[in-house]
Motif scaffolding. Structure first.
Motif, PDB file in Angstrom:
ATOM      1  N   ASP A 111       4.512  15.311  35.389  1.00 51.82           N
ATOM      2  CA  ASP A 111       3.261  14.574  35.173  1.00 51.82           C
ATOM      3  C   ASP A 111       2.424  14.521  36.816  1.00 51.82           C
ATOM      4  OD1 ASP A 111       3.606  13.590  32.576  1.00 51.82           O
ATOM      5  OD2 ASP A 111       4.743  11.984  33.319  1.00 51.82           O
ATOM      6  N   ALA A 112       3.501  14.600  37.777  1.00 51.33           N
ATOM      7  CA  ALA A 112       2.910  14.508  39.182  1.00 51.33           C
ATOM      8  C   ALA A 112       2.274  15.826  39.506  1.00 51.33           C
ATOM      9  CB  ALA A 112       4.021  14.177  40.096  1.00 51.33           C
ATOM     10  N   ILE A 113       2.849  16.885  38.941  1.00 50.22           N
ATOM     11  CA  ILE A 113       1.826  18.296  39.277  1.00 50.22           C
ATOM     12  C   ILE A 113       1.102  18.790  37.821  1.00 50.22           C
ATOM     13  CG2 ILE A 113       3.482  18.767  40.808  1.00 50.22           C
ATOM     14  CD1 ILE A 113       4.866  20.749  38.756  1.00 50.22           C
ATOM     15  N   LYS A 114       0.879  17.846  37.112  1.00 46.13           N
ATOM     16  CA  LYS A 114      -0.001  18.235  35.690  1.00 46.13           C
ATOM     17  C   LYS A 114      -1.170  18.773  36.082  1.00 46.13           C
ATOM     18  CE  LYS A 114      -0.919  16.962  31.164  1.00 46.13           C
ATOM     19  NZ  LYS A 114      -0.705  15.709  30.039  1.00 46.13           N
ATOM     20  N   GLU A 115      -1.919  18.189  36.983  1.00 47.03           N
ATOM     21  CA  GLU A 115      -3.252  18.631  37.361  1.00 47.03           C
ATOM     22  C   GLU A 115      -3.382  19.855  38.372  1.00 47.03           C
ATOM     23  OE1 GLU A 115      -5.437  15.638  39.358  1.00 47.03           O
ATOM     24  OE2 GLU A 115      -5.684  14.139  37.889  1.00 47.03           O
ATOM     25  N   GLN A 116      -2.057  20.111  38.695  1.00 46.41           N
ATOM     26  CA  GLN A 116      -2.319  21.395  39.544  1.00 46.41           C
ATOM     27  C   GLN A 116      -1.966  22.829  38.712  1.00 46.41           C
ATOM     28  OE1 GLN A 116       0.861  21.583  42.802  1.00 46.41           O
ATOM     29  NE2 GLN A 116       0.418  23.614  43.305  1.00 46.41           N
ATOM     30  N   PHE A 117      -1.292  22.358  37.463  1.00 42.35           N
ATOM     31  CA  PHE A 117      -1.380  23.539  36.473  1.00 42.35           C
ATOM     32  C   PHE A 117      -2.824  24.063  36.220  1.00 42.35           C
ATOM     33  CE2 PHE A 117       2.607  21.496  34.590  1.00 42.35           C
ATOM     34  CZ  PHE A 117       3.604  22.386  35.305  1.00 42.35           C
ATOM     35  N   GLU A 118      -3.820  22.911  36.139  1.00 41.94           N
ATOM     36  CA  GLU A 118      -5.046  23.265  35.755  1.00 41.94           C
ATOM     37  C   GLU A 118      -5.789  24.272  36.646  1.00 41.94           C
ATOM     38  OE1 GLU A 118      -6.794  22.330  32.875  1.00 41.94           O
ATOM     39  OE2 GLU A 118      -4.823  21.629  32.290  1.00 41.94           O
ATOM     40  N   ASP A 119      -5.631  23.897  38.235  1.00 45.60           N
ATOM     41  CA  ASP A 119      -5.996  24.572  39.266  1.00 45.60           C
ATOM     42  C   ASP A 119      -5.441  25.908  39.332  1.00 45.60           C
ATOM     43  OD1 ASP A 119      -7.799  22.544  39.697  1.00 45.60           O
ATOM     44  OD2 ASP A 119      -6.391  21.387  41.187  1.00 45.60           O
ATOM     45  N   ASP A 120      -3.977  25.889  39.203  1.00 46.87           N
ATOM     46  CA  ASP A 120      -3.503  27.193  39.721  1.00 46.87           C
ATOM     47  C   ASP A 120      -3.219  28.200  38.581  1.00 46.87           C
ATOM     48  OD1 ASP A 120      -3.339  25.840  42.259  1.00 46.87           O
ATOM     49  OD2 ASP A 120      -1.155  26.054  42.544  1.00 46.87           O
ATOM     50  N   LEU A 121      -2.919  27.564  37.357  1.00 48.63           N
ATOM     51  CA  LEU A 121      -2.274  28.573  36.519  1.00 48.63           C
ATOM     52  C   LEU A 121      -3.179  28.500  34.985  1.00 48.63           C
ATOM     53  CD1 LEU A 121       1.250  27.105  36.884  1.00 48.63           C
ATOM     54  CD2 LEU A 121       0.518  29.486  37.217  1.00 48.63           C
ATOM     55  N   LYS A 122      -3.971  27.636  34.787  1.00 46.49           N
ATOM     56  CA  LYS A 122      -4.711  27.552  33.321  1.00 46.49           C
ATOM     57  C   LYS A 122      -5.262  28.945  33.147  1.00 46.49           C
ATOM     58  CE  LYS A 122      -7.855  24.996  30.484  1.00 46.49           C
ATOM     59  NZ  LYS A 122      -8.934  23.790  30.432  1.00 46.49           N
ATOM     60  N   ASP A 123      -6.140  29.640  34.089  1.00 48.47           N
ATOM     61  CA  ASP A 123      -6.733  30.734  33.675  1.00 48.47           C
ATOM     62  C   ASP A 123      -5.849  31.832  33.339  1.00 48.47           C
ATOM     63  OD1 ASP A 123      -9.068  29.336  33.940  1.00 48.47           O
ATOM     64  OD2 ASP A 123      -9.532  30.030  36.110  1.00 48.47           O
ATOM     65  N   ALA A 124      -4.691  31.712  34.052  1.00 49.00           N
ATOM     66  CA  ALA A 124      -3.459  33.082  33.689  1.00 49.00           C
ATOM     67  C   ALA A 124      -2.867  32.904  32.566  1.00 49.00           C
ATOM     68  CB  ALA A 124      -2.867  32.939  35.214  1.00 49.00           C
ATOM     69  N   PHE A 125      -2.504  31.610  32.252  1.00 52.16           N
ATOM     70  CA  PHE A 125      -1.808  31.161  31.114  1.00 52.16           C
ATOM     71  C   PHE A 125      -2.754  31.690  29.927  1.00 52.16           C
ATOM     72  CE2 PHE A 125       0.780  27.400  32.599  1.00 52.16           C
ATOM     73  CZ  PHE A 125       1.589  28.562  33.275  1.00 52.16           C
ATOM     74  N   ASN A 126      -4.048  31.298  30.055  1.00 52.91           N
ATOM     75  CA  ASN A 126      -5.035  31.689  28.799  1.00 52.91           C
ATOM     76  C   ASN A 126      -5.031  33.115  28.341  1.00 52.91           C
ATOM     77  OD1 ASN A 126      -5.555  28.772  28.321  1.00 52.91           O
ATOM     78  ND2 ASN A 126      -7.362  29.013  29.738  1.00 52.91           N
ATOM     79  N   GLU A 127      -4.628  33.738  29.325  1.00 46.42           N
ATOM     80  CA  GLU A 127      -4.738  35.428  28.956  1.00 46.42           C
ATOM     81  C   GLU A 127      -3.673  36.063  28.349  1.00 46.42           C
ATOM     82  OE1 GLU A 127      -7.411  37.321  29.900  1.00 46.42           O
ATOM     83  OE2 GLU A 127      -8.433  35.297  30.588  1.00 46.42           O
ATOM     84  N   PHE A 128      -2.729  34.935  27.971  1.00 49.27           N
ATOM     85  CA  PHE A 128      -1.392  35.554  27.375  1.00 49.27           C
ATOM     86  C   PHE A 128      -1.029  34.835  26.065  1.00 49.27           C
ATOM     87  CE2 PHE A 128      -1.157  36.714  31.630  1.00 49.27           C
ATOM     88  CZ  PHE A 128      -0.537  37.874  31.768  1.00 49.27           C
ATOM     89  N   ASN A 129      -0.374  34.954  25.312  1.00 47.05           N
ATOM     90  CA  ASN A 129      -0.017  34.355  23.945  1.00 47.05           C
ATOM     91  C   ASN A 129       1.118  33.500  24.187  1.00 47.05           C
ATOM     92  OD1 ASN A 129      -1.983  36.151  22.689  1.00 47.05           O
ATOM     93  ND2 ASN A 129      -0.531  37.576  22.033  1.00 47.05           N
ATOM     94  N   GLU A 130       1.898  33.812  24.953  1.00 45.35           N
ATOM     95  CA  GLU A 130       3.221  32.850  25.288  1.00 45.35           C
ATOM     96  C   GLU A 130       3.553  32.951  26.735  1.00 45.35           C
ATOM     97  OE1 GLU A 130       5.580  34.233  22.096  1.00 45.35           O
ATOM     98  OE2 GLU A 130       5.730  36.192  22.975  1.00 45.35           O
ATOM     99  N   ILE A 131       4.501  31.954  27.075  1.00 39.85           N
ATOM    100  CA  ILE A 131       5.093  31.885  28.423  1.00 39.85           C
ATOM    101  C   ILE A 131       6.569  31.720  28.352  1.00 39.85           C
ATOM    102  CG2 ILE A 131       5.142  30.156  30.300  1.00 39.85           C
ATOM    103  CD1 ILE A 131       2.420  29.087  29.244  1.00 39.85           C
ATOM    104  N   ASP A 132       7.088  32.695  29.174  1.00 40.01           N
ATOM    105  CA  ASP A 132       8.846  32.241  29.551  1.00 40.01           C
ATOM    106  C   ASP A 132       8.824  31.171  30.832  1.00 40.01           C
ATOM    107  OD1 ASP A 132       9.358  33.782  27.499  1.00 40.01           O
ATOM    108  OD2 ASP A 132       9.849  35.638  28.586  1.00 40.01           O
ATOM    109  N   LEU A 133       9.222  30.071  30.555  1.00 34.17           N
ATOM    110  CA  LEU A 133       9.514  29.174  31.545  1.00 34.17           C
ATOM    111  C   LEU A 133      10.755  29.292  32.212  1.00 34.17           C
ATOM    112  CD1 LEU A 133       8.551  26.225  32.798  1.00 34.17           C
ATOM    113  CD2 LEU A 133       9.583  25.280  30.831  1.00 34.17           C
ATOM    114  N   ILE A 134      10.827  29.561  33.472  1.00 30.57           N
ATOM    115  CA  ILE A 134      11.999  29.917  34.466  1.00 30.57           C
ATOM    116  C   ILE A 134      12.058  28.944  35.455  1.00 30.57           C
ATOM    117  CG2 ILE A 134      13.015  31.540  35.926  1.00 30.57           C
ATOM    118  CD1 ILE A 134      11.375  33.765  34.404  1.00 30.57           C
TER     119      ILE A 134
END
Length: 322
Positions: A111-134
C-alpha cells in the motif's frame, strides 16, 4: 534462467557496453538457443548510457531479439521502463510477458508504494498481457525469515489482485560478496540457506504457487577484487561451495602464493569424503571426484565455477525438497 549484465570496474562506457552486449548475445544464442524463455536485466551496471543512439537496455533487447527474452522492469528505473514500453510499442519485443523485479526495501508494504506503480510501471505493464512477479531478496543472511515471508505473502496477494500475474518467483542467497565474511582461510563451514526457509514461509502464508529462484553458487553482490596483478596471489584463495539439504558446505584454502592451485586436490578430497556428497550425481560431482584423485590439470578458481553451478542446479532441480 535469469541473466544479469555483468558488473565491471570501472563501469562501462558506451563502446565497451556495446561490445559486451554483442558477446553476450552470441554466447546465449550458442549455449541457450532461441526456443526457450529467459530473463535478462542490467540492474548491476550504471543506468545512464546512450549506446549508438539508444537507451542501453533497449540496445540490449534489440541485440537479443532472436531469443525468447522476457524484459525486466522495476521501481525507480523510469528511463529503463520507458525504453521497454517504447520498444514493445514499436514491435521490438516479441514477449507477451514482462517481469517485475522488486527488492526487499520495496516489497515490505504494498500500500505504501501503490501510487509509485502508477508513475513508474503502469505504462509499461499496459503493453503486455501478463506479468512475472519476481521477489529478489538478494542477500538473505540478516533477514528475518518469518517477517520476510509474511511481507512476500502479503505483497503477492495484493499485487495479484490488481494485475494479471502469470508466475511468482522468490529468490535470494546467503553467499556474501566476500567469502571471508563467513569463513577464515584453511577452514570449512556449514552455512544455512535462509532463502529457502523464506520461500517456504511465503508459500505457507500466501497459499500461492511460488517458484523458487536460486542464485546458485554466486553471490547476488559478487565483487571482483580490485587489486594490482602482483598482489592477487597474496589474497586469492581456492574455495568450493556445495549444497546439501538446506545448507551450503563451504571450504577454503590458504593464499595461492602460499599453497598454490594444488590445494584443490585436498579441498575436493575433503568434499568427496563428506557423507552428503553425491557421487556421480552430475558432471559437477564427476569433476570434483577426478580432481580429488589428481586426475588431469589442477583445478583453478576459474575452472571450478562451472562444475559447482552444475552440481548445484542438478541438486536443486532433481533432488532438493523445500
Amino acid at each position: 534462467p535469469f541473466f544479469d549484465f555483468p558488473r565491471r570496474k570501472p563501469d562501462y562506457n558506451a563502446e565497451v557496453y556495446a561490445a559486451t552486449t554483442r558477446s553476450i548475445a552470441a554466447s546465449l544464442k550458442k549455449h541457450w538457443g532461441v526456443n526457450a524463455e529467459l530473463y535478462f536485466d542490467d540492474l548491476d551496471v550504471g543506468q545512464k548510457l546512450n549506446v549508438q543512439g539508444e537507451h542501453q537496455y533497449a540496445f540490449v533487447l534489440k541485440a537479443l531479439k532472436e531469443l525468447q527474452v522476457i524484459p525486466v522492469v522495476a521501481l525507480d528505473r523510469k528511463d529503463h521502463n520507458d525504453a521497454v514500453k517504447q520498444l514493445k510499442r514499436d514491435g521490438g519485443i516479441a514477449s507477451a510477458t514482462v517481469a517485475f523485479r522488486i527488492e526487499k526495501v520495496d516489497f515490505e508494504d504494498f500500500d505504501a508504494i501503490k501510487e509509485q506503480f502508477e508513475d513508474d510501471l503502469k505504462d509499461a505493464f499496459n503493453e503486455f498481457n501478463e506479468i512475472d512477479l519476481i521477489f529478489d531478496c538478494r542477500l538473505c543472511i540478516a533477514l528475518d525469515i518469518s517477517d520476510t515471508g509474511q511481507e512476500i505473502a502479503s505483497f503477492a496477494k495484493k499485487f495479484c489482485a490488481a494485475y494479471p500475474v502469470r508466475r511468482i518467483i522468490v529468490t535470494g542467497s546467503c553467499i556474501p560478496p566476500s567469502i571471508r565474511d563467513v569463513l577464515s582461510t584453511d577452514d570449512n563451514t556449514t552455512l544455512p540457506r535462509r532463502e529457502l526457509k523464506i520461500i517456504a514461509k511465503a508459500r505457507d502464508l500466501s497459499l500461492l504457487e511460488l517458484v523458487a529462484g536460486d542464485y546458485a553458487t554466486v553471490s547476488p553482490f559478487y565483487s571482483d577484487v580490485d587489486l594490482a596483478p602482483e598482489f592477487m596471489q597474496n589474497v586469492m584463495t581456492p574455495r568450493l561451495i556445495y549444497p546439501f539439504k538446506h545448507s551450503y558446505y563451504i571450504t577454503r584454502g590458504v593464499s595461492m602464493k602460499s599453497g598454490g592451485y594444488g590445494q584443490y586436490v585436498g579441498l575436493t578430497a575433503d568434499l568427496c569424503n563428506q557423507d552428503f556428497f553425491r557421487p556421480g550425481y552430475s558432471t559437477g560431482e564427476e569433476y570434483f571426484y577426478e580432481k580429488s584423485k589428481g586426475i588431469g590439470k589442477n583445478a583453478t578458481n576459474g575452472t571450478v565455477v562451472k562444475p559447482s553451478v552444475v552440481a548445484h542446479i542438478s541438486y536443486m532441480v532433481l533432488g532438493a525438497k523445500l
